[in-house]
Structure formats: C-alpha cells, structure tokens
Design a protein around this motif. Structure first.
Motif, mmCIF file in Angstrom:
data_model
loop_
_atom_site.group_PDB
_atom_site.id
_atom_site.type_symbol
_atom_site.label_atom_id
_atom_site.label_comp_id
_atom_site.label_asym_id
_atom_site.label_seq_id
_atom_site.Cartn_x
_atom_site.Cartn_y
_atom_site.Cartn_z
ATOM 1 N N TRP A 269 0.817 -1.207 0.000
ATOM 2 C CA TRP A 269 0.000 0.000 0.000
ATOM 3 C C TRP A 269 0.852 1.258 0.000
ATOM 4 O O TRP A 269 1.873 1.324 0.667
ATOM 5 N N GLU A 270 0.384 2.251 -0.731
ATOM 6 C CA GLU A 270 0.941 3.594 -0.654
ATOM 7 C C GLU A 270 0.554 4.164 0.708
ATOM 8 O O GLU A 270 -0.487 3.782 1.267
ATOM 9 N N SER B 74 -9.258 2.160 -5.411
ATOM 10 C CA SER B 74 -9.828 3.083 -6.377
ATOM 11 C C SER B 74 -11.247 2.646 -6.736
ATOM 12 O O SER B 74 -11.642 1.508 -6.468
ATOM 13 N N GLN C 284 -3.119 4.553 2.330
ATOM 14 C CA GLN C 284 -4.016 3.661 1.591
ATOM 15 C C GLN C 284 -4.154 2.335 2.341
ATOM 16 O O GLN C 284 -3.264 1.962 3.086
ATOM 17 N N PRO C 285 -5.201 1.623 2.167
ATOM 18 C CA PRO C 285 -6.404 2.007 1.428
ATOM 19 C C PRO C 285 -7.220 3.011 2.248
ATOM 20 O O PRO C 285 -7.279 2.918 3.469
ATOM 21 N N ASP C 286 -7.812 3.958 1.560
ATOM 22 C CA ASP C 286 -8.570 4.986 2.276
ATOM 23 C C ASP C 286 -10.073 4.953 1.994
ATOM 24 O O ASP C 286 -10.830 5.686 2.622
ATOM 25 N N ARG D 42 -3.025 1.468 -4.498
ATOM 26 C CA ARG D 42 -4.099 2.356 -4.045
ATOM 27 C C ARG D 42 -5.432 1.655 -4.274
ATOM 28 O O ARG D 42 -5.592 0.933 -5.247
#
Length: 145
Positions: free
Chosen positions: A105-106, A132, A109-111, A130
């Motif tokens: 994960w960046e 999306s 993230q996950p958000d 990410r």
C-alpha cells in the motif's frame, strides 16, 4: 435488418478487441505469462478480458512479482490488479480466489475515499498500491500459467 446489422457490428467489435488482446506482448516470469493491456477498462471488464486471454487479473504474491509488474507499467500510469474488497470492506481478496498476504500500500491507503473504492491499482512509478473506484477505466495486468 437493422438489428442484424447492430448484432454484426457488436460481434466485429468483440473480435477486434480479442485480436488486439492476442497481439499484446507476452512477458514471461518463471512459469507464468503476463500482459499489460493497451485498452482501458473498468476493473470488472478487465477481469472478463483476462479470462478471454486464458488468465486472471494478477494476484500479486510477493515483492519480486510486484517489482516485475511495476516494470511493465509506464511510470506515469497505473494498472488494475485482482485485489479488491468488494464483498466486505477492508477484507481484501483476489478476484480469482487466490489467497495472498503480500500487500504494498501507498502511505494512507487504502482509504476508501467517498466510501466507494473497492478495487486495487498498482502505480507504475513506485509499485505502490491504491484502492480506487472499480468503474474507472485503467490499463490492467493479466497473468496465466
């Protein structure tokens, strides 16, 4: 007559899409083959296209595989992978049913932005992931053995 023409046109579009898919460069790693689509599709359609090719959206197993697929994607773009939490929020699974524990994960993230991000993309530049909106159209990576 008009409905027949529409049906023929739809079949031609489908065949053209399949021909473009078959002309994509196949990348090999171990005993697996990978393709990066030229077309942009929703996550759902991407999975169907991968099935037509004889594979599935890639379920990333480890850091090495993630680095490999990152190298296929131009650094300014991203691509769909098979990971998603469509069934249960924050319980990520692969669309092909394959169990994986690897995550990349960046930060942040996950958000689940807007409570509607359930599909995962990998970034070409850094290989981070990410969540999306599944209906967005993106390139995608298929894998088959």
């Amino acid at each position: 007559m008009a409905s027949y023409q529409v049906q023929v046109e739809m079949e031609m579009k489908k065949l053209n899409k399949e021909m473009r898919l078959m002309k994509l460069k196949v990348h090999r790693r171990s005993n697996m083959e990978y393709i990066l689509s030229e077309e942009r599709e929703s996550w759902y359609t991407a999975g169907e296209v991968c099935t037509q090719w004889g594979g599935t959206l890639v379920s990333v197993r480890d850091f090495r595989e993630n680095e490999f697929i990152k190298g296929l994607i131009p650094s300014s773009e991203s691509a769909w992978i098979g990971l998603n939490d469509i069934q249960r929020e924050d319980e990520f699974e692969n669309g092909n049913g394959e169990k994986t524990t690897y995550r990349r994960w960046e930060e942040g993230q996950p958000d689940n932005l807007y409570h509607n991000e359930n599909c995962v993309e990998v970034m070409g530049g850094n290989g981070r992931w990410r969540d999306s909106l599944c209906l967005l159209t993106k390139r995608f990576i298929c894998r088959r053995s």
